[in-house]
Scaffold this motif. Structure first.
Motif, PDB file in Angstrom:
ATOM      1  N   ASP A 159      12.817  57.852 -42.237  1.00  0.00           N
ATOM      2  CA  ASP A 159      11.907  56.730 -42.017  1.00  0.00           C
ATOM      3  C   ASP A 159      10.948  56.575 -43.193  1.00  0.00           C
ATOM      4  N   VAL A 160      10.376  57.702 -43.650  1.00  0.00           N
ATOM      5  CA  VAL A 160       9.427  57.650 -44.760  1.00  0.00           C
ATOM      6  C   VAL A 160      10.125  57.224 -46.049  1.00  0.00           C
ATOM      7  N   TRP A 161      11.327  57.736 -46.296  1.00  0.00           N
ATOM      8  CA  TRP A 161      12.049  57.333 -47.509  1.00  0.00           C
ATOM      9  C   TRP A 161      12.281  55.824 -47.524  1.00  0.00           C
ATOM     10  N   ALA A 162      12.699  55.282 -46.389  1.00  0.00           N
ATOM     11  CA  ALA A 162      12.939  53.836 -46.336  1.00  0.00           C
ATOM     12  C   ALA A 162      11.663  53.060 -46.661  1.00  0.00           C
ATOM     13  N   LYS A 163      10.524  53.552 -46.184  1.00  0.00           N
ATOM     14  CA  LYS A 163       9.254  52.907 -46.512  1.00  0.00           C
ATOM     15  C   LYS A 163       8.922  53.076 -47.992  1.00  0.00           C
ATOM     16  N   ALA A 164       9.201  54.265 -48.526  1.00  0.00           N
ATOM     17  CA  ALA A 164       8.855  54.549 -49.917  1.00  0.00           C
ATOM     18  C   ALA A 164       9.606  53.651 -50.890  1.00  0.00           C
ATOM     19  N   TRP A 165      10.833  53.275 -50.545  1.00  0.00           N
ATOM     20  CA  TRP A 165      11.597  52.396 -51.447  1.00  0.00           C
ATOM     21  C   TRP A 165      11.120  50.944 -51.364  1.00  0.00           C
ATOM     22  N   GLY A 166      10.304  50.647 -50.348  1.00  0.00           N
ATOM     23  CA  GLY A 166       9.815  49.289 -50.176  1.00  0.00           C
ATOM     24  C   GLY A 166       8.459  49.072 -50.831  1.00  0.00           C
ATOM     25  N   PRO A 167       7.791  47.972 -50.483  1.00  0.00           N
ATOM     26  CA  PRO A 167       6.524  47.624 -51.143  1.00  0.00           C
ATOM     27  C   PRO A 167       5.409  48.621 -50.832  1.00  0.00           C
ATOM     28  N   SER A 168       4.592  48.906 -51.823  1.00  0.00           N
ATOM     29  CA  SER A 168       3.377  49.706 -51.626  1.00  0.00           C
ATOM     30  C   SER A 168       2.218  48.765 -51.283  1.00  0.00           C
ATOM     31  N   PRO A 169       1.200  49.269 -50.548  1.00  0.00           N
ATOM     32  CA  PRO A 169       1.051  50.627 -50.036  1.00  0.00           C
ATOM     33  C   PRO A 169       1.856  50.831 -48.748  1.00  0.00           C
ATOM     34  N   ILE A 170       2.098  52.106 -48.403  1.00  0.00           N
ATOM     35  CA  ILE A 170       2.849  52.430 -47.201  1.00  0.00           C
ATOM     36  C   ILE A 170       2.020  53.367 -46.329  1.00  0.00           C
ATOM     37  N   SER A 171       2.303  53.335 -45.027  1.00  0.00           N
ATOM     38  CA  SER A 171       1.631  54.199 -44.056  1.00  0.00           C
ATOM     39  C   SER A 171       2.674  54.748 -43.104  1.00  0.00           C
ATOM     40  N   HIS A 172       2.350  55.882 -42.490  1.00  0.00           N
ATOM     41  CA  HIS A 172       3.274  56.481 -41.531  1.00  0.00           C
ATOM     42  C   HIS A 172       2.461  57.233 -40.489  1.00  0.00           C
ATOM     43  N   GLU A 173       2.652  56.853 -39.234  1.00  0.00           N
ATOM     44  CA  GLU A 173       1.968  57.518 -38.131  1.00  0.00           C
ATOM     45  C   GLU A 173       2.958  58.454 -37.434  1.00  0.00           C
ATOM     46  N   SER A 174       2.632  59.739 -37.388  1.00  0.00           N
ATOM     47  CA  SER A 174       3.514  60.697 -36.722  1.00  0.00           C
ATOM     48  C   SER A 174       2.769  62.000 -36.506  1.00  0.00           C
ATOM     49  N   GLU A 175       3.366  62.872 -35.713  1.00  0.00           N
ATOM     50  CA  GLU A 175       2.791  64.193 -35.478  1.00  0.00           C
ATOM     51  C   GLU A 175       2.875  65.068 -36.721  1.00  0.00           C
ATOM     52  N   HIS A 176       3.956  64.893 -37.500  1.00  0.00           N
ATOM     53  CA  HIS A 176       4.225  65.849 -38.568  1.00  0.00           C
ATOM     54  C   HIS A 176       3.760  65.397 -39.942  1.00  0.00           C
ATOM     55  N   TYR A 177       3.912  64.101 -40.261  1.00  0.00           N
ATOM     56  CA  TYR A 177       3.644  63.633 -41.614  1.00  0.00           C
ATOM     57  C   TYR A 177       2.789  62.364 -41.619  1.00  0.00           C
ATOM     58  N   PRO A 178       1.631  62.360 -41.015  1.00  0.00           N
ATOM     59  CA  PRO A 178       0.832  61.124 -41.001  1.00  0.00           C
ATOM     60  C   PRO A 178       0.171  60.870 -42.354  1.00  0.00           C
ATOM     61  N   PHE A 179       0.174  59.619 -42.786  1.00  0.00           N
ATOM     62  CA  PHE A 179      -0.577  59.224 -43.979  1.00  0.00           C
ATOM     63  C   PHE A 179      -0.799  57.710 -43.919  1.00  0.00           C
ATOM     64  N   ARG A 180      -1.785  57.254 -44.671  1.00  0.00           N
ATOM     65  CA  ARG A 180      -2.115  55.835 -44.650  1.00  0.00           C
ATOM     66  C   ARG A 180      -2.358  55.334 -46.068  1.00  0.00           C
ATOM     67  N   ASP A 181      -1.845  54.138 -46.319  1.00  0.00           N
ATOM     68  CA  ASP A 181      -2.160  53.367 -47.523  1.00  0.00           C
ATOM     69  C   ASP A 181      -1.977  54.166 -48.804  1.00  0.00           C
ATOM     70  N   VAL A 182      -0.774  54.706 -48.979  1.00  0.00           N
ATOM     71  CA  VAL A 182      -0.469  55.389 -50.230  1.00  0.00           C
ATOM     72  C   VAL A 182       0.442  54.497 -51.064  1.00  0.00           C
ATOM     73  N   TYR A 183       0.301  54.624 -52.353  1.00  0.00           N
ATOM     74  CA  TYR A 183       1.068  53.811 -53.298  1.00  0.00           C
ATOM     75  C   TYR A 183       2.145  54.708 -53.910  1.00  0.00           C
ATOM     76  N   PHE A 184       3.370  54.313 -53.718  1.00  0.00           N
ATOM     77  CA  PHE A 184       4.511  55.109 -54.172  1.00  0.00           C
ATOM     78  C   PHE A 184       5.190  54.363 -55.308  1.00  0.00           C
ATOM     79  N   GLU A 185       4.946  54.785 -56.525  1.00  0.00           N
ATOM     80  CA  GLU A 185       5.529  54.151 -57.709  1.00  0.00           C
ATOM     81  C   GLU A 185       5.918  55.235 -58.725  1.00  0.00           C
TER      82      GLU A 185
END
Length: 320
Positions: A159-185
């Motif tokens: 799920d995170v990889w699919a977001k990372a290949w898309g537009p930045s910024p990205i966020s992910h809500e989860s028990e294991h790997y939560p993060f918000r508004d990061v820019y992946f370039e």
């Protein structure tokens, strides 16, 4: 119809050709020789560490055989697969680079996406990735990762990889790997990221689900049954995808006369025409199963291509 198969050289688990240690410059040279011979791709698998459970079922009889869960010597060398493939990318031009058995849950998904995306850019889109959870509880324990959650962790990676290949910024809500508004370039080479393969010992629920949602290739461990292949086709069609999008990866089965000898190459390649008829297009071959001379890889690869081309040419004549 019999098409020309794509051949893949397995570069892991060839320690009988390198004196019992990982001779990494040799593996880079072998990849270049495979490309020169007409091979389509090379494959490198990974472990981070091995524990006692690596040999829980007893070490394999012939050291040239494939490593399976519980049958391998814990001293088997496992160099970092992505670093080795990066070196191979720098000396090749068209060879596809298969990072097989990438143990994604042992890393953070953003770090994993960064490593994969960078290698994909270096190789200009030649990277193939087969993410998996593996089988060694000892390995997970050593790295402090909960073994019982490995499937859920892999799903979050995807799920995170699919977001990372898309537009930045990205966020992910989860028990294991939560993060918000990061820019992946920068991103990977393609907008959808590296090509993903999935496989394993069984085409069970999680493997099938991941393959249908994210996959570009099916790489089973062993020969799937006709029923398995039909289940795959039905699931792909039900998801609105074209089964032709899925690359089918087959293999060669080495039969060793004893624990000290190599296998017969011709016998191992003989099943390729049948697998082509079933829809498989890419075939793995591990060189140390058939030769013991580390300086003969180039000649071995050329021999494989000659034999495979002759096999498929004969089958075209039969079906004309």
């Amino acid at each position: 119809m019999i098409d020309t198969p794509r051949m893949l050289l397995v570069l892991s688990e060839n320690w009988t050709l390198t004196g019992g240690r990982a001779d990494l410059p040799a593996a880079v040279r072998w990849a270049r020789e495979a490309e020169d011979a007409g091979f389509d791709s090379v494959m490198v698998s990974e472990h981070v560490v091995l524990g006692p459970d690596a040999a829980a079922d007893g070490i394999m009889g012939n050291p040239r055989d494939y490593a399976l869960p519980g049958n391998q010597d814990p001293y088997t060398p496992w160099p970092n697969s992505l670093l080795l493939l990066s070196a191979i990318a720098s000396v090749t031009e068209r060879l596809r680079l298969a990072a097989a058995a990438v143990l994604a849950p042992l890393r953070h998904p953003l770090l994993m996406a960064r490593e994969l995306g960078t290698l994909d850019l270096i190789s200009e889109g030649r990277l193939l990735v087969q993410p998996t959870v593996s089988w060694s509880k000892d390995e997970y324990d050593a790295l402090g990762v909960p073994f019982g959650r490995r499937g859920r962790l892999l799903d979050e990676h995807l799920d995170v990889w699919a977001k990372a290949w898309g537009p930045s910024p990205i966020s992910h809500e989860s028990e294991h790997y939560p993060f918000r508004d990061v820019y992946f370039e920068p991103k990977a080479f393609r907008p959808e990221g590296p090509r993903l393969w999935f496989g394993g010992q069984r085409l069970n629920g999680p493997v099938l689900r991941r393959l249908v949602q994210y996959g570009h290739g099916f790489h089973p461990l062993g020969r799937p049954t006709p029923q398995d292949l039909q289940v795959l086709k039905d699931a792909i069609a039900a998801a609105g995808r074209d089964v032709a999008e899925i690359e089918m990866i087959g293999g060669t089965q080495a039969v060793f006369p004893d624990d000290d000898s190599t296998a017969d190459l011709g016998a191992a390649l003989a099943s390729i025409p049948e697998q082509l008829e079933q829809g498989f297009t890419t075939f793995c071959v591990k060189p140390n199963q058939f030769i013991d001379d580390p300086d003969a890889i180039g000649a071995f690869c050329r021999d494989v291509m000659r034999r495979v081309n002759a096999l498929t040419a004969s089958c075209r004549g039969w079906t004309a």
